[in-house]
Design a protein around this motif. Structure first.
Motif, PDB file in Angstrom:
ATOM      1  N   UNK C 298      35.968  40.649  43.697  1.00  0.00           N
ATOM      2  CA  UNK C 298      35.258  41.226  42.737  1.00  0.00           C
ATOM      3  C   UNK C 298      33.907  41.831  43.254  1.00  0.00           C
ATOM      4  N   UNK C 299      33.391  40.913  44.432  1.00  0.00           N
ATOM      5  CA  UNK C 299      32.009  41.559  44.782  1.00  0.00           C
ATOM      6  C   UNK C 299      32.159  42.544  45.800  1.00  0.00           C
ATOM      7  N   UNK C 300      33.185  42.723  46.999  1.00  0.00           N
ATOM      8  CA  UNK C 300      32.987  43.440  47.869  1.00  0.00           C
ATOM      9  C   UNK C 300      34.174  44.647  47.647  1.00  0.00           C
ATOM     10  N   UNK C 301      35.228  44.298  46.710  1.00  0.00           N
ATOM     11  CA  UNK C 301      36.263  45.273  46.621  1.00  0.00           C
ATOM     12  C   UNK C 301      36.128  46.427  45.892  1.00  0.00           C
ATOM     13  N   UNK C 302      36.991  47.370  45.838  1.00  0.00           N
ATOM     14  CA  UNK C 302      36.621  48.621  45.103  1.00  0.00           C
ATOM     15  C   UNK C 302      36.857  48.490  43.467  1.00  0.00           C
ATOM     16  N   UNK C 303      37.664  47.566  43.143  1.00  0.00           N
ATOM     17  CA  UNK C 303      38.160  46.928  41.851  1.00  0.00           C
ATOM     18  C   UNK C 303      37.191  46.140  41.310  1.00  0.00           C
ATOM     19  N   UNK C 304      36.861  46.315  39.894  1.00  0.00           N
ATOM     20  CA  UNK C 304      36.065  45.360  39.308  1.00  0.00           C
ATOM     21  C   UNK C 304      36.728  43.898  39.028  1.00  0.00           C
ATOM     22  N   UNK C 305      37.846  43.872  38.929  1.00  0.00           N
ATOM     23  CA  UNK C 305      38.690  42.594  38.694  1.00  0.00           C
ATOM     24  C   UNK C 305      39.784  42.256  39.921  1.00  0.00           C
ATOM     25  N   UNK C 306      39.621  41.163  40.453  1.00  0.00           N
ATOM     26  CA  UNK C 306      40.774  40.952  41.336  1.00  0.00           C
ATOM     27  C   UNK C 306      41.685  39.572  41.317  1.00  0.00           C
ATOM     28  N   UNK C 307      41.432  38.962  40.059  1.00  0.00           N
ATOM     29  CA  UNK C 307      42.431  37.911  39.732  1.00  0.00           C
ATOM     30  C   UNK C 307      43.957  38.063  40.104  1.00  0.00           C
ATOM     31  N   UNK C 308      44.560  39.033  39.605  1.00  0.00           N
ATOM     32  CA  UNK C 308      45.706  39.267  39.713  1.00  0.00           C
ATOM     33  C   UNK C 308      46.156  39.429  41.199  1.00  0.00           C
ATOM     34  N   UNK C 309      45.337  40.209  42.135  1.00  0.00           N
ATOM     35  CA  UNK C 309      45.865  40.311  43.419  1.00  0.00           C
ATOM     36  C   UNK C 309      45.537  38.952  44.122  1.00  0.00           C
ATOM     37  N   UNK C 310      44.564  38.213  43.800  1.00  0.00           N
ATOM     38  CA  UNK C 310      44.391  37.119  44.074  1.00  0.00           C
ATOM     39  C   UNK C 310      45.483  36.179  44.074  1.00  0.00           C
ATOM     40  N   UNK C 311      45.878  36.039  42.921  1.00  0.00           N
ATOM     41  CA  UNK C 311      47.059  34.997  42.620  1.00  0.00           C
ATOM     42  C   UNK C 311      48.318  35.428  43.460  1.00  0.00           C
ATOM     43  N   UNK C 312      48.544  36.855  43.263  1.00  0.00           N
ATOM     44  CA  UNK C 312      49.902  37.187  44.110  1.00  0.00           C
ATOM     45  C   UNK C 312      49.700  36.915  45.549  1.00  0.00           C
ATOM     46  N   UNK C 313      48.539  37.129  46.137  1.00  0.00           N
ATOM     47  CA  UNK C 313      48.359  36.882  47.412  1.00  0.00           C
ATOM     48  C   UNK C 313      48.587  35.142  47.937  1.00  0.00           C
ATOM     49  N   UNK C 314      48.092  34.463  46.939  1.00  0.00           N
ATOM     50  CA  UNK C 314      48.128  32.896  46.866  1.00  0.00           C
ATOM     51  C   UNK C 314      49.657  32.637  46.918  1.00  0.00           C
ATOM     52  N   UNK C 315      50.212  33.339  45.906  1.00  0.00           N
ATOM     53  CA  UNK C 315      51.983  32.945  45.685  1.00  0.00           C
ATOM     54  C   UNK C 315      52.649  33.119  47.058  1.00  0.00           C
ATOM     55  N   UNK C 316      52.142  34.368  47.750  1.00  0.00           N
ATOM     56  CA  UNK C 316      52.678  34.767  49.055  1.00  0.00           C
ATOM     57  C   UNK C 316      52.356  33.641  50.167  1.00  0.00           C
ATOM     58  N   UNK C 317      51.286  33.173  50.067  1.00  0.00           N
ATOM     59  CA  UNK C 317      50.986  31.993  51.212  1.00  0.00           C
ATOM     60  C   UNK C 317      51.467  30.625  50.784  1.00  0.00           C
ATOM     61  N   UNK C 318      51.682  30.464  49.320  1.00  0.00           N
ATOM     62  CA  UNK C 318      52.019  28.885  49.132  1.00  0.00           C
ATOM     63  C   UNK C 318      53.147  28.295  49.856  1.00  0.00           C
ATOM     64  N   UNK C 319      54.235  29.109  50.170  1.00  0.00           N
ATOM     65  CA  UNK C 319      55.356  28.212  50.863  1.00  0.00           C
ATOM     66  C   UNK C 319      54.599  27.775  52.375  1.00  0.00           C
ATOM     67  N   UNK C 320      53.863  28.776  53.012  1.00  0.00           N
ATOM     68  CA  UNK C 320      53.090  28.116  54.249  1.00  0.00           C
ATOM     69  C   UNK C 320      51.956  27.047  53.989  1.00  0.00           C
ATOM     70  N   UNK C 321      51.509  26.938  52.879  1.00  0.00           N
ATOM     71  CA  UNK C 321      50.663  25.809  52.568  1.00  0.00           C
ATOM     72  C   UNK C 321      51.168  24.800  52.322  1.00  0.00           C
ATOM     73  N   UNK C 322      52.537  24.744  51.561  1.00  0.00           N
ATOM     74  CA  UNK C 322      53.555  23.804  51.581  1.00  0.00           C
ATOM     75  C   UNK C 322      53.810  23.154  53.080  1.00  0.00           C
ATOM     76  N   UNK C 323      54.126  24.034  53.970  1.00  0.00           N
ATOM     77  CA  UNK C 323      54.405  23.651  55.124  1.00  0.00           C
ATOM     78  C   UNK C 323      53.582  22.840  55.939  1.00  0.00           C
ATOM     79  N   UNK C 324      52.007  23.296  55.767  1.00  0.00           N
ATOM     80  CA  UNK C 324      51.111  22.756  56.424  1.00  0.00           C
ATOM     81  C   UNK C 324      50.608  21.394  55.861  1.00  0.00           C
TER      82      UNK C 324
END
Lengths: 224, 212, 338
Positions: C298-324
């Motif tokens: 939201x602050x530094x990106x080109x788009x006004x809203x970033x919740x969707x991408x933030x959650x999708x990114x976090x979905x992608x890393x969540x297996x790695x979080x589980x591992x760690x």
């Protein structure tokens, strides 16, 4: 039967044989490239110049010939030599009168750098034309800056008059439908970021060049 | 591996038609071998770009295959990869100049991907796997087959992406005014989606043809 | 000797009585008031969009189950949730044909391509929306003011756009609070945001109702409360720190909390049971990650809203979080577990 056994084990080639082979192939390749380069050189140079001229004609209405000038380190202009950077393109009409000077500028857009060409008329102190040379803006959205007629209309008669060798009014982006002054750039709805980028490129990139061009406008006139 | 068997048998007897045909379909470089994905994904945003890229690659493939094949007894094994790369790079440079001479516009839209034909693994793999072991005529047929297979692959992607993403085909409008273009299709992401779709169709088709 | 089949499976071996079906049904209950408010605020257009989204998700799920020869999973309500969430993230005057396409993509690409329920790497509704955002960036950012007169009687021509045709917008459009802030520097009042008196996508407006729905699920232990709490706290703290540095450039933390899709995303989307980590520690890391990404985009990106991408990114890393961040296996020491 597998692949490994079917390849006959060759005796080691001597290094002289390798050298001969590599030099031979290298020479052959170099010859081929040189031939093609020679054969296409003129046509490529011609096409490139044509493409650039076409762009200059677009931003300077009424232009029929162009001459390339280079900015010298002392802040004046002279006829450009081969390979000069920081060049501007002066345009002349059929009678040989100066129609304006085209300036290249670049800046950050929504997706990567936008390269634009801007036509400046020192006589009226306005921007008279604008053309996107290269951009990666989102197709159908940000690339409206190249096609949207209402947006392009901003750049025929955009006020860039000077005061104390600086732009009197900075070129600023405004929301669609709120343009009130000739130095404002009316943004495209839905392509706000790209439109703002263009205004900023003109304000900073071109705005830097304009005072110099205005100051030395006789140089361009004298040439014809 | 089936592919390797074919390579060894091809070029011996009356296999020349098969040498040509296999690249088009059975060993299609895009849909079966999944080689050269960089240009496939990057320059398939319009049918025209896809076709131009495919033909440029085919040219390099044909020329380098023929030269490698005719020099195969002259090139020592130890320096063969270096020689192949040198030969491929030469023809890439030639096609680069040729495209610039044809149209500056086209050269601009294909951009860096022309130079990147050098590292297209399809070309090196044909030089190493086929041309270095077979005669000139067989290598020519192999290169033509693989090249046209590559064109088919690129073109399938390019056509879908241009029609959906732009509403046009070779720049001609296909739909009445007001067609909503699917902008994602001309963006890089669209390349991945379309490729996945074609691979899916290809695999469904192969499964169906397989005898139970 | 009795003829029994021996079942071999990985943990968990002890299950309580709550089935997927029951949980999913309750999530639907919790989402219904949100959808109800969306219809109340945006009228018949929002209703059509939400209904279309749900219908296309359920239909796609049904057809794909039939095709792949899997047991039908329609009865477990999960497709209904995907549809509801998709409908709620779209602008209220989004064309119905695009909504339908979004539902098909959400279930087809977001869920079935990965193997159906229980295997989706990403939240399917967000996958659908992300593709729609990339495909139709203009339509998906055409917002519509809430509480217009005549919103229950007039159907916008944009909603009824003919399939594959560009929508024509016949109504006054409004900027969302986030884009108004980003491009014009106007900051809406936080109380208006909390009560949903603003324009935005159908379901991202009334924070209070979303929070109540979340509270209901958390109390019934059908949702991991740590995820929304971690996300919202992170956004509040991170954005608050920025605000303290320079309150003229950065929005207030309350504005950040109540604007955009943050509430809906944090409560109903980031908590997707399959796409989020399993352990309590992992879940907190996941939430903090989302919170930081939201503020950064939201602050530094080109788009006004970033919740969707933030959650999708976090979905992608969540297996790695589980591992760690695995739970220590009972009876072992710390060093062995890591």
């Amino acid at each position: 039967m597998n692949t490994a056994t079917t390849i006959p084990s060759e005796s080691q080639a001597s290094s002289s044989k390798m050298l001969v082979a590599m030099v031979g192939i290298g020479t052959l390749c170099a010859l081929l490239i040189a031939l093609v380069y020679e054969g296409t050189f003129d046509r490529i140079a011609h096409l490139r110049a044509e493409a650039l001229e076409a762009a200059v004609f677009r931003v300077l209405p009424g232009t029929s010939t162009t001459i390339v000038f280079a900015l010298t380190s002392s802040g004046t202009f002279e006829l450009a030599e081969e390979g000069a950077d920081r060049v501007v393109y002066a345009g002349y009409n059929d009678q040989g009168a100066l129609t304006g000077v085209a300036v290249e500028a670049a800046g950050q857009g929504y997706a990567g750098i936008i390269n634009i060409l801007v036509g400046y008329d020192p006589a009226t102190e306005t921007v008279v034309g604008f053309y996107v040379l290269q951009s990666n803006e989102t197709p159908g959205l940000g690339d409206k800056i190249e096609k949207d007629e209402k947006f392009l209309a901003n750049f025929s008669g955009l006020d860039v008059s000077l005061e104390n060798s600086q732009l009197k009014n900075r070129v600023v982006p405004v929301k669609s439908g709120t343009k009130a002054n000739p130095w404002e750039v009316e943004a495209i709805t839905g392509a706000t970021i790209s439109s703002r980028a263009i205004a900023e490129i003109i304000d900073t990139g071109v705005g830097e060049m304009i005072p110099l061009i205005h100051k030395h406008q006789q140089v361009f006139q004298k040439m014809n | 591996m089936a592919a390797q068997d074919d390579i060894r048998t091809a070029g011996t007897d009356n296999m020349s038609t098969d040498t040509f045909i296999k690249g088009l379909w059975k060993e299609n470089p895009v849909f079966v071998q999944v080689l050269g994905m960089c240009p496939v994904l990057a320059v398939s945003n319009t049918a025209e770009n896809a076709l131009a890229m495919g033909l440029a690659t085919t040219f390099v493939l044909v020329m380098s295959n023929m030269l490698v094949s005719s020099l195969r007894n002259f090139i020592p094994k130890q320096v063969r990869i270096a020689s192949y790369i040198l030969i491929i790079a030469t023809f890439v440079t030639i096609i680069d100049y040729a495209i610039q001479a044809i149209s500056v516009e086209l050269h601009k839209s294909l951009g860096a991907f022309i130079s990147l034909i050098v590292v297209n693994c399809l070309i090196l793999s044909r030089a190493e796997a086929f041309a270095s072991k077979n005669g000139v005529i067989a290598s020519l047929l192999d290169a033509l087959g693989m090249g046209f297979g590559f064109v088919i692959g690129l073109f399938s992607l390019g056509a879908v992406r241009e029609i959906l993403g732009n509403g046009t085909f070779f720049g001609m409008g296909l739909f009445p005014n007001g067609f909503q273009s699917w902008i994602v299709m001309i963006l890089p992401a669209g390349g991945f989606f379309t490729l996945a779709l074609w691979l899916l169709l290809f695999n469904i088709w192969k499964e169906k043809r397989k005898p139970a | 000797m009795r003829n029994t089949t021996l079942h071999i499976s990985t943990s968990p071996h002890i299950r309580d009585g709550i089935t997927t079906r029951v949980i999913m049904r309750n999530v639907v209950w919790a989402l219904l008031p949100v959808a109800g408010f969306a219809v109340y605020a945006f009228g018949i257009n929002a209703f059509l969009v939400i209904v279309t989204a749900v219908a296309s998700c359920v239909l796609t799920e049904y057809i794909l189950c039939r095709w792949s020869g899997k047991a039908a999973t329609i009865g477990d309500w999960s497709a209904v949730i995907t549809g509801l969430l998709l409908g709620l993230t779209l602008p209220p005057i989004f064309p119905l044909w695009m909504t339908f396409v979004g539902g098909v993509l959400a279930i087809g690409v977001g869920k079935f391509a990965f193997g159906g329920i229980g295997y989706n790497v990403f939240n399917p509704a967000l996958v659908g929306r992300a593709i729609l955002q990339a495909a139709f960036p203009v339509a998906i950012t055409t917002w519509y003011p809430s509480f217009l007169e005549g919103r229950f009687s007039e159907i916008s021509s944009s909603v009824l756009a003919f399939p594959f045709m560009e929508p024509t917008v016949d109504v006054v459009t409004g900027a969302t609070p986030l884009s108004a802030f980003k491009f014009e520097g106007v900051q809406a009042a936080s109380s208006d945001l909390a009560l949903g008196l603003i324009s935005g996508s159908a379901g991202e407006t009334c924070a209070v109702i979303i929070l109540l729905g979340g509270l209901y699920l958390a109390i019934r232990k059908m949702m991991n409360w740590r995820i929304p709490v971690a996300i919202l706290l992170t956004v509040f703290v991170f954005n608050g720190a920025l605000w303290l540095v320079d309150s003229t450039v950065y929005p207030s933390p309350l504005f950040a909390l109540f604007s955009g899709g943050l509430m809906l995303g944090a409560v109903f989307m980031a908590t997707d049971m399959v796409a989020s980590p399993l352990t309590s520690r992992g879940v907190v890391v996941y939430g903090v990650f989302i919170g930081i990404m939201v503020v950064v985009i939201r602050t530094w990106g080109g788009l006004p809203e970033g919740v969707m991408y933030a959650i999708l990114l976090a979905n992608a890393v969540s297996p790695h979080i589980d591992k760690r961040f695995q739970n220590r296996v009972y009876g072992t020491t710390k060093t062995v577990a890591l």
